[in-house]
Scaffold this motif. Structure first.
Motif, PDB file in Angstrom:
ATOM      1  N   ALA A 170      42.832  37.568  41.696  1.00 29.81           N
ATOM      2  CA  ALA A 170      43.007  36.627  42.795  1.00 29.81           C
ATOM      3  C   ALA A 170      42.771  37.255  44.162  1.00 29.81           C
ATOM      4  N   CYS A 171      43.046  38.570  44.328  1.00 34.88           N
ATOM      5  CA  CYS A 171      43.045  39.115  45.688  1.00 34.88           C
ATOM      6  C   CYS A 171      41.647  39.044  46.320  1.00 34.88           C
ATOM      7  N   GLY A 172      40.591  39.199  45.519  1.00 34.48           N
ATOM      8  CA  GLY A 172      39.247  39.115  46.078  1.00 34.48           C
ATOM      9  C   GLY A 172      38.894  37.711  46.532  1.00 34.48           C
ATOM     10  N   LEU A 173      39.316  36.729  45.726  1.00 35.65           N
ATOM     11  CA  LEU A 173      39.084  35.321  46.073  1.00 35.65           C
ATOM     12  C   LEU A 173      39.755  35.009  47.401  1.00 35.65           C
ATOM     13  N   SER A 174      41.007  35.477  47.509  1.00 35.75           N
ATOM     14  CA  SER A 174      41.797  35.243  48.708  1.00 35.75           C
ATOM     15  C   SER A 174      41.176  35.933  49.926  1.00 35.75           C
ATOM     16  N   LEU A 175      40.713  37.166  49.726  1.00 32.51           N
ATOM     17  CA  LEU A 175      40.128  37.926  50.839  1.00 32.51           C
ATOM     18  C   LEU A 175      38.867  37.241  51.368  1.00 32.51           C
TER      19      LEU A 175
ATOM     20  N   ALA B 291      30.974  42.142  34.845  1.00 33.53           N
ATOM     21  CA  ALA B 291      31.353  43.558  34.887  1.00 33.53           C
ATOM     22  C   ALA B 291      31.738  44.045  33.499  1.00 33.53           C
ATOM     23  N   ALA B 292      32.455  43.195  32.756  1.00 35.61           N
ATOM     24  CA  ALA B 292      32.873  43.591  31.406  1.00 35.61           C
ATOM     25  C   ALA B 292      31.661  43.786  30.487  1.00 35.61           C
ATOM     26  N   TYR B 293      30.663  42.907  30.600  1.00 42.71           N
ATOM     27  CA  TYR B 293      29.453  43.068  29.788  1.00 42.71           C
ATOM     28  C   TYR B 293      28.677  44.321  30.199  1.00 42.71           C
ATOM     29  N   PHE B 294      28.698  44.611  31.494  1.00 45.54           N
ATOM     30  CA  PHE B 294      28.051  45.831  31.977  1.00 45.54           C
ATOM     31  C   PHE B 294      28.687  47.048  31.315  1.00 45.54           C
ATOM     32  N   SER B 295      30.021  47.014  31.231  1.00 46.47           N
ATOM     33  CA  SER B 295      30.747  48.105  30.587  1.00 46.47           C
ATOM     34  C   SER B 295      30.349  48.218  29.110  1.00 46.47           C
ATOM     35  N   ILE B 296      30.203  47.068  28.436  1.00 42.92           N
ATOM     36  CA  ILE B 296      29.800  47.081  27.020  1.00 42.92           C
ATOM     37  C   ILE B 296      28.434  47.750  26.856  1.00 42.92           C
ATOM     38  N   ILE B 297      27.506  47.427  27.748  1.00 45.42           N
ATOM     39  CA  ILE B 297      26.165  48.027  27.674  1.00 45.42           C
ATOM     40  C   ILE B 297      26.258  49.539  27.862  1.00 45.42           C
TER      41      ILE B 297
ATOM     42  N   LEU C 124      34.254  41.983  45.012  1.00 50.33           N
ATOM     43  CA  LEU C 124      33.583  42.217  43.726  1.00 50.33           C
ATOM     44  C   LEU C 124      34.103  43.466  43.037  1.00 50.33           C
ATOM     45  N   ALA C 125      34.440  44.492  43.843  1.00 47.72           N
ATOM     46  CA  ALA C 125      35.020  45.695  43.238  1.00 47.72           C
ATOM     47  C   ALA C 125      36.333  45.353  42.541  1.00 47.72           C
ATOM     48  N   THR C 126      37.188  44.556  43.204  1.00 41.68           N
ATOM     49  CA  THR C 126      38.487  44.238  42.598  1.00 41.68           C
ATOM     50  C   THR C 126      38.322  43.332  41.382  1.00 41.68           C
ATOM     51  N   VAL C 127      37.382  42.368  41.466  1.00 41.04           N
ATOM     52  CA  VAL C 127      37.233  41.467  40.318  1.00 41.04           C
ATOM     53  C   VAL C 127      36.612  42.226  39.138  1.00 41.04           C
ATOM     54  N   ALA C 128      35.847  43.276  39.426  1.00 40.05           N
ATOM     55  CA  ALA C 128      35.309  44.099  38.342  1.00 40.05           C
ATOM     56  C   ALA C 128      36.440  44.844  37.635  1.00 40.05           C
ATOM     57  N   ILE C 129      37.384  45.364  38.428  1.00 42.58           N
ATOM     58  CA  ILE C 129      38.560  46.016  37.823  1.00 42.58           C
ATOM     59  C   ILE C 129      39.274  45.018  36.916  1.00 42.58           C
ATOM     60  N   GLY C 130      39.501  43.812  37.464  1.00 38.96           N
ATOM     61  CA  GLY C 130      40.173  42.767  36.682  1.00 38.96           C
ATOM     62  C   GLY C 130      39.410  42.425  35.422  1.00 38.96           C
TER      63      GLY C 130
END
Lengths: 339, 291
Positions: free
Chosen positions: B21-26, B45-51, B198-204
């Motif tokens: 949520a924090c990125g959306l809010s920011l 981001a999760a699919y990127f990690s899978i690759i 985007l950095a925070t949503v990637a962590i999420g």
């Protein structure tokens, strides 16, 4: 036509409601509708069913254009009312109401249910309104998906019309779809011609100025929201009688929002003609890109971005940037004769 | 005791929602842009990690080091090339553009990876747990996610209040024109906000993928949860977003405790109740809600 007795400059002025072109346009529209009414007698069954699908898309586009184009509210939750309309027909038929009679009742119920929804959703503005309506659509889906008498998460079939031959059923469905399209367009047109329509156009162009000139902005928006919900509910009733089944995930699918947004954007948001043009283009695209599976949705998304950024008024808005032309007589035009 | 357990698990889950949520809010705060593809970007981001794991191997935990900077970079250029242009087009354009982006991402992912559920396998960490009492166990991964969520929010709050760039972001959020007049570069500020978002949503997205399974269309529900956390907490405050995430997480786990199928619905109903009775949110500094 009405005469204005006094104008600020003591000139004689007249207000006209249409141009020759727009009266011809209206006549042509009526003629097309009459011809279409006889289509099932001439065309094959497949064409009839395709046209039914087209009318459903057209009705959705008209409903979304009303709420987003005129009301200025980007809703991505209108599928709540589409699904509600479908399920209302199912529920009524389970209570012994024949599906054809259930259609008008379901449309009225879709409008009614949108009233409490509007009180919640109107607390949010702009982008948060958009996601808020999405959440509300999810609530509709989750609640209806738990009603075991309506088939729960697996969905249910509408068995009401099984005693009819498929051709009769398809033809009646077609006429309902045509009639509801004409109704949705007429109601929208008449609304735009009325005093409320003028308020609406004022709200569309500038909410604050509209409020300053005495327009009750919230009430006008609520009326539009309810009407749009009823129209989307109407599309839902047609979906169930043409597919003969419902399932929460597909009846409340976010894809409907994607379709509606695409049609209205491409055709021209906030114009009467836009949704019609958009529905025709979308229908042709859908028919020709059918084999491409998800690529077709990717193309849809890309189109939405491109049109928003480079052709924000859509096809009709680009042809008619000043809102001067009109295919049907909707506008007020002031003619001043200086002596 | 099962209720105490539900609340604890809910708080842990809420931390994850707060990261989303924090990125959306920011982004909304700085440029009034609601990114409807926010959740999809976490899934991306999760699919990127899978690759990365497929090609380079190892435990998915290391991919944070690669995914976060790439996400930030993507965010920076997405703002420059697409969102800035959309913002020029008025109030409706950003919504339509980000909705189009969301459709594109979801369907491209479906085309590339199929519609099946996937997950990031982090080995023993995914099932190890700590015993709190005889009845209450907490998953180690969940505790780690929770702690990192709190660190991310505190870090972001410190960044906003202590650094010059943070000051520029806050100034732009308060009054764009005044900020611009006092020498703040609005383009740069907006790009930084999107990069952080985007950095925070990637962590999420990565944590969510480690915690449960995900699919190409998961982004929509992630967006809705993030949005609910923001509204429940109250717009304009990162602490509010954290509290909102906790409230949503607890509502969902308590709902699931009552009836396993009801978790999401109870969360939605809590959101609607907040909207009806406390539209400024549980913890609101500044109301940007109508009326």
């Amino acid at each position: 036509m009405s005469e204005l007795t006094r104008t600020p400059l003591d000139e004689t002025a007249t207000v006209t409601r249409g141009t020759r072109g727009s009266r011809v346009g209206l006549g042509t529209g009526i003629a097309v509708a009459v011809i279409l009414a006889f289509a099932p007698a001439v065309t094959g069954e497949a064409t009839t069913n395709d046209l039914t699908q087209f009318f459903i898309l057209l009705i959705m586009a008209v409903g979304w254009n009303l709420v987003a184009g005129y009301g200025g509210m980007i809703s991505i939750g209108q599928q709540a009312f589409i699904g509600f309309g479908s399920y209302a027909v199912l529920d009524l038929s389970l209570h012994g109401v024949l599906a054809w009679y259930a259609i008008p009742i379901a449309i009225a119920l879709s409008g009614l249910v949108s009233i409490p929804v509007s009180f919640l959703a109107f607390r949010l503005r702009g982008g948060y309104f958009a996601i808020g309506t999405w959440v509300i659509a999810q609530v509709f889906q989750l609640v209806i998906g738990q009603q075991s008498n309506l088939g729960g998460g697996a969905g249910a079939s509408l068995n009401d019309l099984n005693n009819l031959s498929p051709i009769t059923r398809d033809n009646i469905t077609y006429w309902f779809a045509l009639a509801l399209s004409v109704l949705a367009l007429s109601v929208t047109g008449l609304l735009l011609r009325s005093r409320i329509g003028m308020a609406l156009v004022a709200v569309r162009d500038d909410e604050h100025s509209a409020a300053a000139t005495g327009v009750n902005v919230v009430r006008t928006k609520r009326l539009i929201f309810i009407l749009s919900a009823a129209i989307c509910g109407g599309a839902g009733t047609l979906l169930i009688i043409s597919n003969l089944e419902v399932q929460p995930n597909s009846s409340f699918s976010i894809q409907y929002s994607a379709f509606m947004i695409f049609m209205v954007l491409v055709g021209g948001i906030g114009s009467f003609e836009g949704p019609i043009i958009g529905a025709v283009i979308f229908f042709i695209l859908e028919q020709s890109l059918d084999n491409y599976g998800v690529w077709y949705l990717v193309i849809l998304g890309a189109f939405a971005i491109i049109v928003t950024l480079w052709l924000p008024r859509g096809i009709w808005g680009t042809l008619d940037p000043q809102h001067r032309r009109s295919v049907v007589p909707l506008r007020h035009q002031l003619h001043v004769d200086t002596e | 005791m099962i209720w105490v357990n539900a609340v604890i698990q809910g708080l842990l889950l809420g931390g994850l929602y707060a990261i989303f949520a924090c990125g959306l809010s920011l982004m909304f705060g700085v440029m009034r842009l609601v990114n409807l593809a926010h959740g999809d970007m976490g899934v991306l981001a999760a699919y990127f990690s899978i690759i990365l794991i497929e090609h380079l191997g190892g435990n998915p935990l290391w991919t944070f080091a690669a995914v976060i900077p790439v996400a930030a970079l993507v965010g920076y250029f997405l703002q420059r090339l697409l969102f800035d242009r959309a913002l020029d087009g008025g109030e409706l354009s950003p919504l339509l553009v980000t909705f189009g982006l969301s459709i594109i991402i979801e369907n491209l992912l479906q085309q590339t990876f199929g519609a099946n559920d996937q997950s990031l396998n982090i080995g023993a960490l995914s099932y190890q747990s700590w015993k709190v009492t005889t009845d209450v166990y907490v998953g180690r991964l969940n505790v780690i996610i929770f702690v990192i969520a709190v660190i991310v929010i505190i870090g972001l709050q410190l960044f906003l209040s202590k650094t010059r760039t943070g000051l520029a972001l806050r100034a732009t959020a308060d009054n764009r024109r005044a900020a611009s007049l006092s020498g703040i570069n609005p383009k740069r500020t907006r790009s930084i906000a999107t990069a952080i978002a985007l950095a925070t949503v990637a962590i999420g997205g990565l944590f969510l993928a480690m915690r449960t399974s995900f699919a190409p269309t998961s982004g929509s529900s992630d967006l809705l949860f993030a949005f609910e956390a923001v509204i429940i907490g109250g717009l304009g405050s990162l602490w509010g977003t954290l509290i909102g995430g906790f409230a949503l997480g607890v509502a969902q786990t308590i709902g699931s405790q009552i009836n396993p199928a009801d978790g999401i619905l109870i969360g939605d109903l809590v959101f609607l109740a907040v909207l009806a009775f406390r539209p400024q949110g549980l913890l609101s500094l500044r109301s940007v809600i109508a009326r």
